[in-house]
Structures are given as C-alpha cells and as structure tokens.
Design an enzyme around this catalytic site. Structure first.
Site, short mmCIF file in Angstrom:
data_model
loop_
_atom_site.label_atom_id
_atom_site.label_comp_id
_atom_site.label_asym_id
_atom_site.label_seq_id
_atom_site.Cartn_x
_atom_site.Cartn_y
_atom_site.Cartn_z
N ASN A 185 -20.17 35.49 10.38
CA ASN A 185 -21.40 36.21 10.11
C ASN A 185 -21.28 37.59 10.75
OD1 ASN A 185 -22.03 36.00 12.87
ND2 ASN A 185 -23.41 34.26 12.58
N ALA A 250 -27.34 25.86 10.77
CA ALA A 250 -26.32 25.30 9.87
C ALA A 250 -26.20 26.00 8.52
CB ALA A 250 -26.54 23.80 9.65
N ALA A 251 -26.89 27.12 8.34
CA ALA A 251 -26.74 27.83 7.07
C ALA A 251 -25.31 28.31 6.87
CB ALA A 251 -27.71 29.01 7.02
N GLY A 252 -24.70 28.80 7.94
CA GLY A 252 -23.31 29.25 7.86
C GLY A 252 -22.36 28.10 7.59
N ASP A 253 -22.66 26.93 8.16
CA ASP A 253 -21.82 25.75 7.92
C ASP A 253 -21.95 25.28 6.48
OD1 ASP A 253 -21.04 25.76 10.60
OD2 ASP A 253 -22.69 24.45 11.20
N LYS A 286 -35.26 24.66 4.81
CA LYS A 286 -35.66 23.37 5.38
C LYS A 286 -35.24 23.30 6.84
CE LYS A 286 -34.81 21.00 0.96
NZ LYS A 286 -33.99 19.96 0.28
#
Length: 310
Positions: A185, A250-253, A286
């Site tokens: 990121n 966890a968006a990057g994951d 979410k």
C-alpha cells in the site's frame, strides 16, 4: 495434495473493538462492539483466494490451543488445504488486537506466538508443495529469513512469488530480485523504497526504483487514488471503486488473494488487477477480516461481468 496457490505466512485470531479514538499511554478509553475473528495476513490471503475459487494450500503454524483449532476450521470451511500447518505445543497461536474508529481506519498490535515457528527449517520440509504451485504468496508477519527461504525455493523451480511487504520494512536486494509481484500500500511502498509517497507520480518513481532492483511487477495500492501497476514494459492505473468504508481490516489481504487467484487462473495483468481492486473495495464495506471478504458472485456484480476471475 498439490495446490495452484500456496500461501506461506501468519495465522492470527483477531480481537476487534470499535473506539472513538485510540488511548494514549496511561489512558483508558471506552470501546464497543467487541468481536473475534480469524486473521493473520497469511490466513487472510489464503482464505480470500479459496473463497474466490482458487485451489489453495497454507503453510504456517498455530498453537495447540482453542485459537489454533478455530483458525484451522475457518480455513477448512472454504476449502484451504491445511494438512501441512503444524501445531506447536506450549505456545499460543498468534493474536492481533485491533482498534477500529468511526471512519473504518484501524490500528493493530500483533503477538506472533506460533508464527515465529514458521522457520526456514519448517518451510524446507514442504519444498515439494512449493514446487508444484502456480504461484506462492508470502508476507512479513513470519521471520524474514523464512520469507527469503520461500523465495529461494520458488525461484529454484521458476514459481512466481507474490510478496505483500507488511508489516513494512526495508528488504534486502537478494529478496527483491526474486519477487515477481510486489503488492504494497502507499505507506509500505514508501518504507520499502525508502522514500515519501505523496501522489501517483511519487508512487511510480518508487516502483521504478524497485523494478531496478529486480522486482517483476509492483502493484501500488493508493487507496482513493486507485492502483498503479508498474513493470519494465509499461505502467497503468486502475481507478478506485466508490464504496462506504466500514472497516479497512484485511482489504489489502483480500486484494492480494484475489490477485493471486486471477493470475494463477491465467488472467492478464489488467484483468487481474481490476478483479483484485473490486474484491478489496467490497471487503471494506463489512466488519472483520475473513468475515468481510466477498464471494465471486458479489465481485462479479460490482464488476458488471459474469466472468469468474480465474
């Protein structure tokens, strides 16, 4: 059992609490909405890829405790092969304590526990699993020497390596030159390239610096500025999706797991990035880590396509 995507990394149980603001040292603040969920960058990426339809195997370690059992069950539910995850007796499974504010931004404290036992010696036992993969994913929540060992094994067998450089740190050139896909990121890109990222142009310059050190392709995730993809041949950008962010955990994951799914499935770089970008965007709508990750159907709806991303 062989898998197309092999994830080597961390497995944590997340303990999440919503707060108005983070406490200073010596200060207590009231939070609300506490819940626990499965996480760890490795576990998250394996979960995301499997939920989107990839054939996934996970290499890692958990404690011989209730958290370890919970982590394995969660991965098994979406079809991840967990047969090579080892239980370490007398050690806690990894734990992450996460604070989330009203804007959906998070701060995280991680206690690695069993993740510190994901050693080069452990990984070398599963060389054959890595050799048979179409793509190997690694992150930096396990010892750096293990990350380097995985990259070395994959490089030996010409298996593409995707590295998520988080938590961010400077990385040796011996590792960078074996990384096929780097997915930082904005802040992580700045640390890895040792520069300040302020806009798309500075991200491109940092990415170019990394390409000069042997990285194959850099996916610079710039939040509201979208994703800038750089490789020797060309550079292109994918615009962000306008969504209401609830929790960025966890968006990057999710992005990395989706990207791996698409690339291992033979998609072009452009198609894979658009697919991953959509998955990452849906994840922030979410709460939670693995619980927030979208299905293939939800992703295709956002993309306006019947394609399966593989």
């Amino acid at each position: 059992m062989s898998a197309d995507v092999v994830v080597v990394g961390s497995l944590n149980v997340d303990m999440v609490v919503n707060v108005k603001e983070r406490p200073e040292w010596g200060e207590t603040v009231l939070g609300h909405g506490f819940f626990t969920g499965n996480g760890g960058k490795g576990g998250n990426q394996a979960y995301a890829a499997a939920k989107l339809g990839a054939s996934v195997a996970m290499l890692g370690c958990v404690g011989d405790d209730l958290f370890g059992k919970q982590l394995l069950e969660g991965l098994n539910e979406v079809g991840v092969d967990t047969s090579n995850i080892e239980k370490i007796s007398g050690v806690s499974s990894g734990v992450a304590v996460i604070s989330v504010n009203a804007e959906g931004e998070n701060s995280i404290v991680v206690s690695p526990g069993a993740n510190d036992h994901v050693t080069p010696e452990y990984v070398s036992k599963y060389e054959e699993v890595i050799r048979k993969a179409k793509l190997v994913m690694i992150q930096l929540e396990i010892p750096l020497e293990t990350v380097i060992e995985v990259a070395n094994i994959a490089h030996t067998y010409n298996v593409p390596v995707m590295l998520d450089p988080a938590p961010a740190r400077k990385l040796p050139d011996e590792l960078l030159k074996k990384v096929t896909y780097l997915v930082p990121n904005e802040s992580e890109l700045g640390v890895v390239a040792d520069t300040k990222i302020t806009d798309v142009e500075s991200a491109k310059k940092a990415s170019s610096w990394l390409l000069d050190r042997g990285v194959g392709t850099v996916f610079a995730k710039l939040g509201g500025k979208g994703v800038v993809v750089s490789r020797e041949e060309d550079t292109f950008a994918v615009k962000p999706h306008a969504v209401d962010a609830v929790d960025t955990t966890a968006a990057g994951d999710a992005f990395a797991g989706a990207l791996a799914t698409a690339l291992a499935g033979g998609k072009s770089l452009q198609e894979a990035t658009e697919f991953a970008n959509a998955v990452g965007a849906l994840t922030v709508t979410k709460k939670g880590a693995q619980a927030s990750m979208p299905t293939l159907e939800e992703t295709n709806k956002l993309l306006g396509t019947g394609d399966n991303g593989q």
